[in-house]
Design a protein around this motif. Structure first.
Motif, PDB file in Angstrom:
ATOM      1  N   LEU A 261      17.566 153.112  -0.880  1.00 44.94           N
ATOM      2  CA  LEU A 261      17.706 151.796  -0.255  1.00 44.94           C
ATOM      3  C   LEU A 261      19.144 151.518   0.177  1.00 44.94           C
ATOM      4  CD1 LEU A 261      15.435 149.800  -2.715  1.00 44.94           C
ATOM      5  CD2 LEU A 261      14.983 150.191  -0.289  1.00 44.94           C
ATOM      6  N   ARG A 262      20.103 151.969  -0.607  1.00 48.57           N
ATOM      7  CA  ARG A 262      21.501 151.654  -0.330  1.00 48.57           C
ATOM      8  C   ARG A 262      22.166 152.683   0.576  1.00 48.57           C
ATOM      9  NH1 ARG A 262      21.928 147.326  -3.532  1.00 48.57           N
ATOM     10  NH2 ARG A 262      20.489 147.287  -5.285  1.00 48.57           N
ATOM     11  N   PHE A 264      20.175 154.056   3.218  1.00 52.79           N
ATOM     12  CA  PHE A 264      19.026 154.244   4.094  1.00 52.79           C
ATOM     13  C   PHE A 264      19.383 154.900   5.430  1.00 52.79           C
ATOM     14  CE2 PHE A 264      15.763 152.908   7.111  1.00 52.79           C
ATOM     15  CZ  PHE A 264      14.606 153.257   6.425  1.00 52.79           C
ATOM     16  N   SER A 268      17.298 158.289   6.200  1.00 50.68           N
ATOM     17  CA  SER A 268      16.231 158.201   7.202  1.00 50.68           C
ATOM     18  C   SER A 268      16.295 159.306   8.251  1.00 50.68           C
ATOM     19  CB  SER A 268      16.259 156.835   7.888  1.00 50.68           C
ATOM     20  OG  SER A 268      17.475 156.668   8.612  1.00 50.68           O
ATOM     21  N   TYR A 284      10.020 150.605   1.096  1.00 48.97           N
ATOM     22  CA  TYR A 284      11.445 150.640   1.412  1.00 48.97           C
ATOM     23  C   TYR A 284      11.794 149.613   2.489  1.00 48.97           C
ATOM     24  CZ  TYR A 284      11.849 155.063  -1.162  1.00 48.97           C
ATOM     25  OH  TYR A 284      11.842 156.025  -2.140  1.00 48.97           O
ATOM     26  N   LEU A 285      11.002 149.563   3.552  1.00 52.23           N
ATOM     27  CA  LEU A 285      11.320 148.691   4.680  1.00 52.23           C
ATOM     28  C   LEU A 285      11.227 147.214   4.311  1.00 52.23           C
ATOM     29  CD1 LEU A 285       9.439 150.586   7.541  1.00 52.23           C
ATOM     30  CD2 LEU A 285      11.891 150.645   7.015  1.00 52.23           C
ATOM     31  N   SER A 287      11.823 145.983   1.233  1.00 55.26           N
ATOM     32  CA  SER A 287      12.644 145.663   0.066  1.00 55.26           C
ATOM     33  C   SER A 287      13.836 144.798   0.467  1.00 55.26           C
ATOM     34  CB  SER A 287      13.142 146.956  -0.587  1.00 55.26           C
ATOM     35  OG  SER A 287      14.092 146.669  -1.600  1.00 55.26           O
ATOM     36  N   SER A 289      16.515 144.996  -1.030  1.00 57.65           N
ATOM     37  CA  SER A 289      17.683 145.816  -1.344  1.00 57.65           C
ATOM     38  C   SER A 289      17.940 146.866  -0.269  1.00 57.65           C
ATOM     39  CB  SER A 289      17.503 146.509  -2.707  1.00 57.65           C
ATOM     40  OG  SER A 289      17.468 145.565  -3.748  1.00 57.65           O
ATOM     41  N   LEU A 290      17.232 146.753   0.863  1.00 52.76           N
ATOM     42  CA  LEU A 290      17.431 147.687   1.970  1.00 52.76           C
ATOM     43  C   LEU A 290      18.764 147.371   2.647  1.00 52.76           C
ATOM     44  CD1 LEU A 290      16.201 149.969   3.727  1.00 52.76           C
ATOM     45  CD2 LEU A 290      15.300 148.167   5.209  1.00 52.76           C
ATOM     46  N   CYS A 291      19.662 148.355   2.652  1.00 50.94           N
ATOM     47  CA  CYS A 291      21.006 148.153   3.202  1.00 50.94           C
ATOM     48  C   CYS A 291      21.117 148.888   4.536  1.00 50.94           C
ATOM     49  CB  CYS A 291      22.050 148.672   2.224  1.00 50.94           C
ATOM     50  SG  CYS A 291      23.743 148.367   2.736  1.00 50.94           S
ATOM     51  N   VAL A 298      16.683 150.575  11.461  1.00 49.76           N
ATOM     52  CA  VAL A 298      15.308 150.484  10.949  1.00 49.76           C
ATOM     53  C   VAL A 298      14.324 150.946  12.021  1.00 49.76           C
ATOM     54  CG1 VAL A 298      13.617 148.981   9.847  1.00 49.76           C
ATOM     55  CG2 VAL A 298      16.068 148.519   9.560  1.00 49.76           C
ATOM     56  N   TYR A 373      20.377 141.193   2.093  1.00 53.33           N
ATOM     57  CA  TYR A 373      20.471 142.370   1.239  1.00 53.33           C
ATOM     58  C   TYR A 373      21.039 141.941  -0.105  1.00 53.33           C
ATOM     59  CZ  TYR A 373      22.858 146.453  -0.709  1.00 53.33           C
ATOM     60  OH  TYR A 373      23.335 147.420  -1.549  1.00 53.33           O
TER      61      TYR A 373
END
Length: 691
Positions: A261-262, A264, A268, A284-285, A287, A289-291, A298, A373
């Motif tokens: 997540l941090r 990403f 990706s 993940y998308l 969350s 906490s997605l940074c 994205v 975030y």
């Protein structure tokens, strides 16, 4: 082992032979069945106390009973058994060479000595393994046979402890078959049991961890988990998650998922990302906490995932696209996103239509004002003051604020969502200092107002879990404009100015166990308005004002027992600045300096010091002045918060963040309250306080 007065003590021959030349010689000479016990009958010169001391030394590396009264008995036993390292300790005791400065120092020296003695014993055991002295079991892997000592295997491995101590058939066999273990794995894990080290790489770590789990070899398992925690990277994190899920290792799985997540953007673009199941990708998308730096990242991740199997995944486009905040894209990003759909294969026409439909819906969803975030650690602001020309209207602050989330708005617009955390007890503070030890906040010193006698020496501790404050022991000297930091378990307060507005060279340290301050070695010059940071347990001090009000370029390395050492100076003088440690470098930013005509100016230049090379380099200057600002490192980025402009004496109400990856400063929005002579730190704020 039997003394003449009838005391019999049973011990492990391997452990005793590691320190005793007599027992080692008996093992080397022993013939026949190795299960036969060695009988050592000691003469009248060996007392019960002496024998007990030898065995304590063999098993712990230390002898707690060694003193002037017992040294003769212990020396006699050590001489009879050939324990040469214990004889050396007895000689030191008799000659009075161990001069301790107090109980705490004595405990420290004893601990260090014990570790060294145990390492020497392990070296002896490793030599016995190489020479196959007292090896009493053979382990048969698929193609090789390994010799070992049962007692050491049982000590380091739950599997072998159960096998050798619970009456199993293997406890009586000289050979144990382990055909399900690869030779290279068994050899490495056995070496770890004897050395405490393990050669690891990503090609071996999962196999080694699996085998260490199967056999419950704790030393090897600890090393494997430490490797997985510290060496995880974008190409390996998804493999770590799969492994952790297969072996039901919840803590490891959470760490790896947090890494995804941090990091990403980097994760990706890896091939393994395209193999994610859709439910995991959606998790993940969605969350908080997605940074990600922008929504384009994205979008690109979603498109790459669909493109890897368009026949099966195009039908999932609508659900995946709903996780993208298209209204936050700039026009340039939208055009780039549209361009990326043109190289897709012809059978994804429905996907393209879905994308266009979402593009057209920009602005229709009023809730899409930003992507929030939630960092694991929270920026916390403590105290400070606001600048006005009228001193009567200036009011120092007691407030605490914390950054609940970081927000991405349209394009490059970002900010911090600030929330109140309460207030400090008693008086407000500015020009104070903060430190964090074991997740708790310590606030000390500073001023509560602007008079000569308003400098404080008090300290309080805030516990975020309990959400309460506790008054602690006062510093021995009142201080403002000083530096405070943590090394190990100790807090240091360095320099500053006092009630008489005179700079001091004193340094004191605080022990949380005893709740007491004591002075350590002073600086070699009095300092105030300096900055300090820690790198590899070493304290570095930069700049500040000397007692005659000179603004300094110096960098000092401070040792609590030896004092200060001067190292390469900064290129610019500065005071009221910030210094933080990030990625083995010291980052120095902001503050003020004097020109050749002694005119006080804002210092916008920023520098990086490499302690390993003792060298300097410059980075991008600050966009605006930050004098008397707070600073902190959050997720490998440097934050400079608030302060003021020296030239026009206006407040700097902005937060700026430096990203070493892009080598650029970012505007992170405005400060929530007081701006000047404020301090910042990182705390983990409990979820119930973040709601």
């Amino acid at each position: 082992m039997t003394t003449e007065d009838g005391l019999t003590i049973r011990a492990h021959s391997l452990v005793v032979a590691a320190v005793s030349s007599l027992v080692l010689l008996r093992l080397q000479w022993r013939a026949g069945d190795r299960k036969e016990e060695i009988q050592v009958c000691l003469g009248p010169e060996v007392s019960r106390l002496g024998l007990a001391a030898v065995l304590e030394f063999a098993y712990t590396g230390a002898v707690g009973s060694l003193n002037q009264d017992s040294v003769v008995q212990i020396q006699s036993a050590a001489l009879a058994l050939g324990v040469h390292r214990l004889l050396d300790l007895c000689e030191q005791e008799k000659e009075g060479k161990k001069k301790m400065e107090g109980k705490k120092e004595q405990e420290k020296n004893t601990r260090i000595s014990a570790e060294e003695q145990l390492e020497s014993s392990l070296q002896s055991i490793r030599l016995m393994l190489e020479e196959r002295v007292d090896c009493d079991v053979e382990l048969e892997a698929r193609q090789r046979t390994f010799h070992a000592h049962r007692v050491l295997l049982a000590a380091s491995c739950d599997y072998f402890r159960g096998m050798f101590t619970s009456g199993m058939r293997e406890s009586k066999q000289s050979s144990v078959a382990l055909m399900f273990v690869e030779d290279v794995e068994l050899e490495a894990l056995l070496r770890c049991s004897y050395t405490g080290t393990l050669m690891l790489g990503w090609d071996l770590v999962f196999d080694f961890t699996s085998t260490a789990l199967q056999f419950q070899i704790q030393p090897a398992l600890s090393l494997c988990l430490e490797f997985l925690h510290k060496e995880i990277h974008p190409q390996s994190c998804l493999d770590v998650i799969s492994f952790a899920e297969a072996y039901e290792m919840g803590e490891l799985r959470e760490l790896a998922e947090d890494f995804v997540l941090r990091h990403f953007p980097e994760v990706s673009v890896t091939p393994k990302f395209q193999d994610l199941p859709v439910d995991k990708l959606l998790w993940y998308l969605q969350s908080n906490s997605l940074c990600v730096p922008s929504e384009l990242v994205v979008f690109q991740a979603v498109m790459a995932w669909i493109q890897s199997d368009p026949r099966q995944r195009t039908k999932l486009a609508r659900e995946l696209m709903e996780t993208i905040y298209f209204p936050l894209m700039t026009f340039k990003e939208l055009k780039e996103a549209e361009a990326q759909t043109k190289w897709l294969k012809s059978n994804v026409e429905s996907l393209y239509e879905t994308v266009l439909e979402d593009f057209c819906s920009i602005g229709s969803n009023g809730n899409m004002q930003y992507r929030a975030y939630l960092p694991k650690d929270n920026l916390v602001l403590v105290g400070g003051e606001g600048i006005t020309s009228d001193y009567a209207n200036r009011k120092p602050s007691r407030a605490l604020w914390f950054g609940n989330s970081l927000r991405n708005h349209t394009g490059i617009i970002k900010d911090v969502e600030w929330r109140t955390l309460g207030e400090m007890p008693e008086q407000p503070r500015f020009s104070h200092e903060v430190a964090v030890l074991r997740g708790q906040l310590y606030v000390a010193g500073g001023r509560h107002y602007y008079g000569r006698e308003d400098v404080m020496n008090s300290m309080f501790r805030y516990d975020p879990l309990e959400n309460n404050w506790r008054r602690l022991a006062d510093m021995q000297e009142a201080r403002s404009n000083f530096a405070m930091l943590v090394v190990g378990e100790t807090i240091y307060a360095i320099g500053g100015d006092t009630d008489s507005e005179v700079n001091v060279d004193s340094v004191e340290c605080y022990c949380s166990t005893t709740d007491a301050w004591r002075f350590t070695h002073p600086l070699d010059l009095a300092l105030s308005s300096h900055a300090a940071s820690v790198w590899q347990e070493k304290i570095f001090i930069s700049g500040g004002f000397s007692r005659d009000c000179q603004c300094l370029t110096s960098i000092l390395q401070y040792h609590p027992e030896k004092g200060t050492t001067h190292i390469s100076d900064m290129s610019q003088s500065r005071a009221h600045h910030c210094m933080e440690t990030l990625a083995n470098h010291l980052y120095i930013a902001g503050g003020l300096s004097y020109d050749a005509s002694s005119l006080c100016l804002d210092q916008l230049s920023c520098e990086i010091y490499d302690p390993r090379a003792d060298s300097w380099c410059t980075i991008a200057p600050l966009p605006i002045p930050h004098v008397g600002a707070a600073s902190c490192i959050l997720e490998e980025k440097l934050y400079i918060l608030g302060g003021y402009c020296q030239e026009d004496y206006n407040e700097s109400r902005l937060v700026h963040r430096y990203d070493p990856a892009t080598q650029r400063w970012e505007n992170m929005g405005r400060m929530p309250g007081a701006n000047t002579d404020i301090r910042a730190c990182l705390l983990q704020i409990p979820s119930h306080l973040r709601k």
